[in-house]
Design an enzyme around this catalytic site. Sequence first.
Site, PDB file in Angstrom:
ATOM      1  N   ASP A  68       5.314  15.652  14.016  1.00  0.00           N
ATOM      2  CA  ASP A  68       6.114  14.436  13.939  1.00  0.00           C
ATOM      3  C   ASP A  68       7.446  14.678  13.229  1.00  0.00           C
ATOM      4  O   ASP A  68       8.476  14.112  13.605  1.00  0.00           O
ATOM      5  CB  ASP A  68       5.337  13.338  13.213  1.00  0.00           C
ATOM      6  N   ASN A 142      11.857   6.431  11.718  1.00  0.00           N
ATOM      7  CA  ASN A 142      10.645   6.014  11.018  1.00  0.00           C
ATOM      8  C   ASN A 142      10.931   4.969   9.948  1.00  0.00           C
ATOM      9  O   ASN A 142      10.468   3.837  10.033  1.00  0.00           O
ATOM     10  CB  ASN A 142       9.964   7.221  10.367  1.00  0.00           C
ATOM     11  N   ASP A 172       7.616   1.175  -7.678  1.00  0.00           N
ATOM     12  CA  ASP A 172       8.144   2.536  -7.573  1.00  0.00           C
ATOM     13  C   ASP A 172       9.200   2.643  -6.480  1.00  0.00           C
ATOM     14  O   ASP A 172      10.005   3.582  -6.476  1.00  0.00           O
ATOM     15  CB  ASP A 172       7.017   3.520  -7.261  1.00  0.00           C
ATOM     16  N   THR A 183       3.065   3.879  11.080  1.00  0.00           N
ATOM     17  CA  THR A 183       1.937   4.806  10.908  1.00  0.00           C
ATOM     18  C   THR A 183       2.288   5.938   9.949  1.00  0.00           C
ATOM     19  O   THR A 183       1.526   6.893   9.823  1.00  0.00           O
ATOM     20  CB  THR A 183       1.508   5.393  12.265  1.00  0.00           C
ATOM     21  N   TYR A 185       4.659   6.556   6.094  1.00  0.00           N
ATOM     22  CA  TYR A 185       4.582   6.221   4.667  1.00  0.00           C
ATOM     23  C   TYR A 185       4.158   4.766   4.472  1.00  0.00           C
ATOM     24  O   TYR A 185       3.380   4.437   3.572  1.00  0.00           O
ATOM     25  CB  TYR A 185       5.952   6.481   4.039  1.00  0.00           C
ATOM     26  N   SER A 186       4.652   3.884   5.327  1.00  0.00           N
ATOM     27  CA  SER A 186       4.313   2.465   5.220  1.00  0.00           C
ATOM     28  C   SER A 186       2.803   2.249   5.269  1.00  0.00           C
ATOM     29  O   SER A 186       2.247   1.428   4.531  1.00  0.00           O
ATOM     30  CB  SER A 186       4.996   1.685   6.347  1.00  0.00           C
ATOM     31  N   LEU A 187       2.119   2.985   6.133  1.00  0.00           N
ATOM     32  CA  LEU A 187       0.668   2.853   6.255  1.00  0.00           C
ATOM     33  C   LEU A 187      -0.033   3.243   4.956  1.00  0.00           C
ATOM     34  O   LEU A 187      -1.013   2.616   4.552  1.00  0.00           O
ATOM     35  CB  LEU A 187       0.169   3.728   7.409  1.00  0.00           C
ATOM     36  N   SER A 188       0.481   4.270   4.282  1.00  0.00           N
ATOM     37  CA  SER A 188      -0.172   4.767   3.069  1.00  0.00           C
ATOM     38  C   SER A 188      -0.092   3.786   1.901  1.00  0.00           C
ATOM     39  O   SER A 188      -0.858   3.900   0.949  1.00  0.00           O
ATOM     40  CB  SER A 188       0.437   6.109   2.654  1.00  0.00           C
TER      41      SER A 188
END
Length: 286
Positions: A68, A142, A172, A183, A185-188
Amino acid sequence: MKRFYVITNIPKDPQLTVARRIRNYLQSKGKECILQKCAAEDPSGRYKYTDPSAVPEGIDCIIVLGGDGTVLRASRDLVERQIPMFGVNLGNLGYLAETDQEHLEEALDHLVLDEYVLEERMMLEGRAYHHGEMMMSDVALNDIVIARSGKIRVMKFHIYVNDRLLNSYNADGIIVSTPTGSTGYSLSVGGPIVSPSASLILLSPIAPHTLTARSVILPDDAKVRVEIGLREDGSEEAEAAFDGDASARMRCGDYITIEKSVRRVPFAKIDQISFLEVLRRKMSGA
């Protein structure tokens, strides 16, 4: 499709084994295929991975070999060319690659026979300001992440949407993402998963110092402004990163405006349920 251009992630294909496999197969079908000669960052900052001027005119498809991250870099470098991208996964299962090495020739047959559809992905455009003067402008496929740097302590971020205050977060950082980036960083951080074919803007705080903070989904015509809150000593430092790559250093009082870009990235899709299939495999741990 008749003319192809191949970009490969050298560490993942050091001997260009897969790249040459693609070229040989396409040439056996009577098609033209050109391999990128090198993949190095331009010292002047015009591109990160691929020199757009080196891609010949008349290319029908750019095949990107890697993961990706490789697809993201190539997309940002070549967004002005508006050439359909086709990702081939060489590493862990990703969301942007359309096929893998096992099904490579089958996928190439679909492209050669024009058995594909184009799916355009929206991008974000961000402009970072210091003392009211723009210091950087870039696009992201992204996300654009504004996060603290330096001392490990929460920061205050003021979020405005269409010039109206949405909320102020002690956190943060803040992630502003596209559906493609949902899918990542936002997902994490607990953000929702959105179909990449959608057109909207997601806003998610990173480690907010509250029990009630949630992601917010905005229409694609929203104009977001993220302002770095002030501290008495004025020492707060942050960084705005575009797809985890290009970045701008920010301080107290600086801000970044983010909105939907007029530019979009076309992807050649040969399997209309590929996103759902990848999502199922990711969620099941397959």
